[in-house]
Design a protein around this motif. Sequence first.
Motif, PDB file in Angstrom:
ATOM      1  N   LYS A   1       0.822  -1.212   0.000  1.00  0.00           N
ATOM      2  CA  LYS A   1       0.000   0.000   0.000  1.00  0.00           C
ATOM      3  C   LYS A   1       0.855   1.260   0.000  1.00  0.00           C
ATOM      4  N   ALA A   2       1.942   1.275   0.776  1.00  0.00           N
ATOM      5  CA  ALA A   2       2.806   2.463   0.804  1.00  0.00           C
ATOM      6  C   ALA A   2       3.404   2.724  -0.574  1.00  0.00           C
ATOM      7  N   GLY A   3       3.858   1.668  -1.248  1.00  0.00           N
ATOM      8  CA  GLY A   3       4.401   1.836  -2.587  1.00  0.00           C
ATOM      9  C   GLY A   3       3.360   2.309  -3.572  1.00  0.00           C
ATOM     10  N   ASN A   4       2.148   1.816  -3.419  1.00  0.00           N
ATOM     11  CA  ASN A   4       1.059   2.225  -4.301  1.00  0.00           C
ATOM     12  C   ASN A   4       0.734   3.704  -4.118  1.00  0.00           C
TER      13      ASN A   4
ATOM     14  N   LEU B   1       4.402  -2.406   7.939  1.00  0.00           N
ATOM     15  CA  LEU B   1       3.062  -2.957   7.765  1.00  0.00           C
ATOM     16  C   LEU B   1       1.994  -1.987   8.244  1.00  0.00           C
ATOM     17  N   ALA B   2       2.402  -0.849   8.801  1.00  0.00           N
ATOM     18  CA  ALA B   2       1.448   0.167   9.274  1.00  0.00           C
ATOM     19  C   ALA B   2       1.936   1.526   8.779  1.00  0.00           C
ATOM     20  N   GLU B   3       1.839   1.712   7.466  1.00  0.00           N
ATOM     21  CA  GLU B   3       2.356   2.954   6.885  1.00  0.00           C
ATOM     22  C   GLU B   3       1.584   4.165   7.372  1.00  0.00           C
ATOM     23  N   ASP B   4       0.322   3.978   7.781  1.00  0.00           N
ATOM     24  CA  ASP B   4      -0.472   5.103   8.246  1.00  0.00           C
ATOM     25  C   ASP B   4       0.044   5.631   9.583  1.00  0.00           C
ATOM     26  N   VAL B   5       0.268   4.726  10.544  1.00  0.00           N
ATOM     27  CA  VAL B   5       0.807   5.131  11.848  1.00  0.00           C
ATOM     28  C   VAL B   5       2.206   5.708  11.683  1.00  0.00           C
ATOM     29  N   ALA B   6       3.028   5.059  10.840  1.00  0.00           N
ATOM     30  CA  ALA B   6       4.394   5.543  10.629  1.00  0.00           C
ATOM     31  C   ALA B   6       4.394   6.943  10.022  1.00  0.00           C
ATOM     32  N   THR B   7       3.475   7.193   9.088  1.00  0.00           N
ATOM     33  CA  THR B   7       3.410   8.504   8.431  1.00  0.00           C
ATOM     34  C   THR B   7       3.077   9.605   9.424  1.00  0.00           C
TER      35      THR B   7
ATOM     36  N   ARG C   1      -1.576  -7.798  11.691  1.00  0.00           N
ATOM     37  CA  ARG C   1      -0.771  -6.914  10.843  1.00  0.00           C
ATOM     38  C   ARG C   1      -0.649  -5.540  11.481  1.00  0.00           C
ATOM     39  N   TRP C   2      -1.763  -5.036  12.028  1.00  0.00           N
ATOM     40  CA  TRP C   2      -1.720  -3.740  12.708  1.00  0.00           C
ATOM     41  C   TRP C   2      -0.740  -3.776  13.882  1.00  0.00           C
ATOM     42  N   ALA C   3      -0.808  -4.849  14.666  1.00  0.00           N
ATOM     43  CA  ALA C   3       0.053  -4.941  15.846  1.00  0.00           C
ATOM     44  C   ALA C   3       1.520  -4.998  15.446  1.00  0.00           C
ATOM     45  N   ILE C   4       1.854  -5.829  14.466  1.00  0.00           N
ATOM     46  CA  ILE C   4       3.241  -5.943  14.020  1.00  0.00           C
ATOM     47  C   ILE C   4       3.715  -4.614  13.440  1.00  0.00           C
ATOM     48  N   GLY C   5       2.863  -3.964  12.651  1.00  0.00           N
ATOM     49  CA  GLY C   5       3.252  -2.683  12.062  1.00  0.00           C
ATOM     50  C   GLY C   5       3.506  -1.618  13.107  1.00  0.00           C
ATOM     51  N   THR C   6       2.662  -1.577  14.142  1.00  0.00           N
ATOM     52  CA  THR C   6       2.837  -0.587  15.208  1.00  0.00           C
ATOM     53  C   THR C   6       4.145  -0.818  15.962  1.00  0.00           C
ATOM     54  N   VAL C   7       4.410  -2.077  16.313  1.00  0.00           N
ATOM     55  CA  VAL C   7       5.632  -2.392  17.057  1.00  0.00           C
ATOM     56  C   VAL C   7       6.859  -2.174  16.182  1.00  0.00           C
ATOM     57  N   ASP C   8       6.783  -2.568  14.917  1.00  0.00           N
ATOM     58  CA  ASP C   8       7.911  -2.394  14.004  1.00  0.00           C
ATOM     59  C   ASP C   8       8.256  -0.919  13.832  1.00  0.00           C
ATOM     60  N   THR C   9       7.213  -0.099  13.674  1.00  0.00           N
ATOM     61  CA  THR C   9       7.437   1.344  13.566  1.00  0.00           C
ATOM     62  C   THR C   9       8.085   1.894  14.835  1.00  0.00           C
ATOM     63  N   SER C  10       7.629   1.419  15.985  1.00  0.00           N
ATOM     64  CA  SER C  10       8.179   1.890  17.260  1.00  0.00           C
ATOM     65  C   SER C  10       9.635   1.483  17.422  1.00  0.00           C
ATOM     66  N   PHE C  11       9.966   0.274  17.005  1.00  0.00           N
ATOM     67  CA  PHE C  11      11.363  -0.157  17.066  1.00  0.00           C
ATOM     68  C   PHE C  11      12.249   0.762  16.236  1.00  0.00           C
ATOM     69  N   LYS C  12      11.793   1.077  15.038  1.00  0.00           N
ATOM     70  CA  LYS C  12      12.594   1.917  14.145  1.00  0.00           C
ATOM     71  C   LYS C  12      12.731   3.342  14.662  1.00  0.00           C
ATOM     72  N   LEU C  13      11.753   3.773  15.449  1.00  0.00           N
ATOM     73  CA  LEU C  13      11.771   5.135  15.995  1.00  0.00           C
ATOM     74  C   LEU C  13      12.142   5.147  17.471  1.00  0.00           C
ATOM     75  N   ASN C  14      12.800   4.062  17.934  1.00  0.00           N
ATOM     76  CA  ASN C  14      13.245   3.976  19.338  1.00  0.00           C
ATOM     77  C   ASN C  14      12.093   4.214  20.314  1.00  0.00           C
ATOM     78  N   PHE C  15      10.942   3.648  19.974  1.00  0.00           N
ATOM     79  CA  PHE C  15       9.725   3.795  20.793  1.00  0.00           C
ATOM     80  C   PHE C  15       9.396   5.270  21.039  1.00  0.00           C
ATOM     81  N   CYS C  16       9.802   6.122  20.087  1.00  0.00           N
ATOM     82  CA  CYS C  16       9.510   7.561  20.127  1.00  0.00           C
ATOM     83  C   CYS C  16      10.158   8.253  21.330  1.00  0.00           C
TER      84      CYS C  16
END
Length: 742
Positions: A295-298, A408-414, A450-465
């Motif tokens: 979806k993000a690529g699209n 997997l959660a491009e919306d939360v990451a955005t 998918r939502w849960a994995i995307g949220t946690v994955d985004t948090s890992f990449k952003l050092n849990f904000c």
Amino acid sequence: MMQSHQEEYEEMVEIGGFRQHQHTASDDSHPRLLNDNMRSNRSSRVNPDDFASPQWPPSIAGTGSSPSLTLRSGATTPYDHMSSSKHLIFADSRSSTPMTGRSPSKEVSSSDSDDQNGIAILHDRDDADIWKGWKRHLYTLTPLLTVLNTGIYLTYLGLRIACVILAQKASGLTFAAAWVFIAVELAVAIPSLMHNTWTMWSLKKRNRPKMRLTGNDVPTVDAFITCCGEDDELVMDTVRGACDQDYPIDKFRVIVLDDGKSAGLERSCAILSHTYPNLYYMARTKIPGQPHHFKAGNLNYGLEQTTLLPGGAGQFMAALDADMIPERDWLRALLPHAVMDPKMALVCPPQLFYNTPPSDPLAQSLDFFVHVIEPIKDAMGVAWCTGSGYVARRDALEQIGNFPLGSLAEDVATSTLMLGKGWKTAYVHEPLQFGTVPEDYGSHLKQRTRWAIGTVDTSFKLNFCLWGEKVRQMTFAQRFSGFLYAALSVYTVLLSISLFAIPIILIMGKPLVAYANDTQLRWLIRACFANTIVNRLCEFVLFIPAGYHTGQRGSRYQLWMSPYIALCLIRAFILPKWLGGQTQAFKPTGSISSALNERDPKLKKNMFRRLWVILVNYMAGFHLAFVYLTLVAVTLVTYRCFFQQSHSTRDILIALVTHAFWPPLTFIFICSSLWTPVGYAIDPPRMPEREDLLIRDAETKVAHPTAQSKKIAFGGQAAWFEFEYTFSTLYTCLIFVLSFLF
């Protein structure tokens, strides 16, 4: 189009950092523009300076006439009745075009003209039509009750711990079962405590007004509809709703981004474009072996291609999921919040649904999140992008490199990245879009994990904000929110492990509650009573915006979904691949056909088949095993209390209360929650055909959900859970009274 396992693996290889994907322009990858006089040069980017007209897009605006704002379906426009509304007027808004890139400035005006270009303030609260009256006044007590509830619970917990310590000193024994029971109760309560911490911050009142853009001089918008293999007619209902907007036709485009390359959908769009010349169909070329980022690529492909269209990209982009039918005033309701504040990067409405089954057994409605959690987050300046219906400022997207890839959660990451750059996000609490929930158990699990994995994955990449360049400009509330919701997902691992401690300690036959004397037991019971009653009252008030039964469904959902989320998180972030580690790939909601058809009265599989698939294929055997073991353990404990030893009535009651039936009968709530998948397999809800839930214009084919389909019907399951809650509360009151008599 369904994605292969190889494509899913290649997609996951990209997870590890946000990267912006560059697309290669080719004849196949460029959009197929449906109107010959609107075709753009495909060999190079459009230079806006080449167009003499300052309007947008030139192929439409160049006709020299202003389009009518009367809806094609014949309905009146939402601002036909705004004569008494207060207006905010654009100054020099005509200079705001894709060519200039300037945002419109604003000033206050007292003009009451319906034809005035500007912003009409309809009410000082955007949710004024959703809930009001005594409920709103009662809801103001939420922070106070939350503080009281948290304080009483911590007092009760402290008393429990103190009594165990005193009992151990008095007897010289170690009450292991009592300690484990305390740990289990605490484990179940931690999510509520964390939410309470967040809710107490909502002492800051939320004051977001209900507004509408008026007139024809409005910002330009590219409205994307992303799809990938969904039913063509489902997508076309969204397309027609998006095209039938109460918005000047020369100021917005509807662009279907089809990752499934459906020939039928392309043909339907071509036909509809004769009625709506601002409709475009695009399907990117996906090269095998190269990650396409789903979806993000699209969306990023759509952002790039709009720069090649006549007039260039719009000032704002909007996005709709394939099944989300927008209301006619969708754009006019969201854009004022962005126009009023040049730092507002994203404005998002709630995701609402029209095919939620009676009682909503799987808690699919999201009502608690969109009606309770998101308004609180918005009051603290931490509104999330929820994936559909939102409007985003192009400048803000460009600053963060468009939609982040490898998530997997491009919306939360955005939205998180936007906040990290100092932009603002807003949540507009109005019913502006209605979609469909997954119609089968498997699709529901894939969506939520998918939502849960995307949220946690985004948090890992952003050092849990908590730290890092990407979150440098976040406020404390924004950092805490990012950490909190990722921590709650990770916490499901501990919660799932702790659940099985309940049947184990019951089978051991040891007391769950330890005390040194009768006085301590009486005060423990009274403290438990106070904690239970205040907690029930706090829940009732907190759940008011969504509805009491909705909130209770959400509480049960957290328990029965925990094993699924925990398993996926362990596989995704802990286990190596040779031990079964894997990251679940994106699966568009609605693109996976139901193997059971369990909600279709005519096509659903028999009960044996449903039980086998859900218990075995979807691993709900875990839930069944827990319920079975717990009920067996309770039966054994009850037998021991009555028959293994000779006791007086008083001693039997005390033994029952301290060994299995400690109020408020937590094991019943947990068992009924984990029974959800099994009960769903035995008696799934029945739903009518989707067409029966819509009102369709016979001439234009534009469809919107019926008023009844927008509501969740009260069913037998909701009545059962209400009885269960009432019974456990009355039982707690009875034990409280007995503490004064025995």
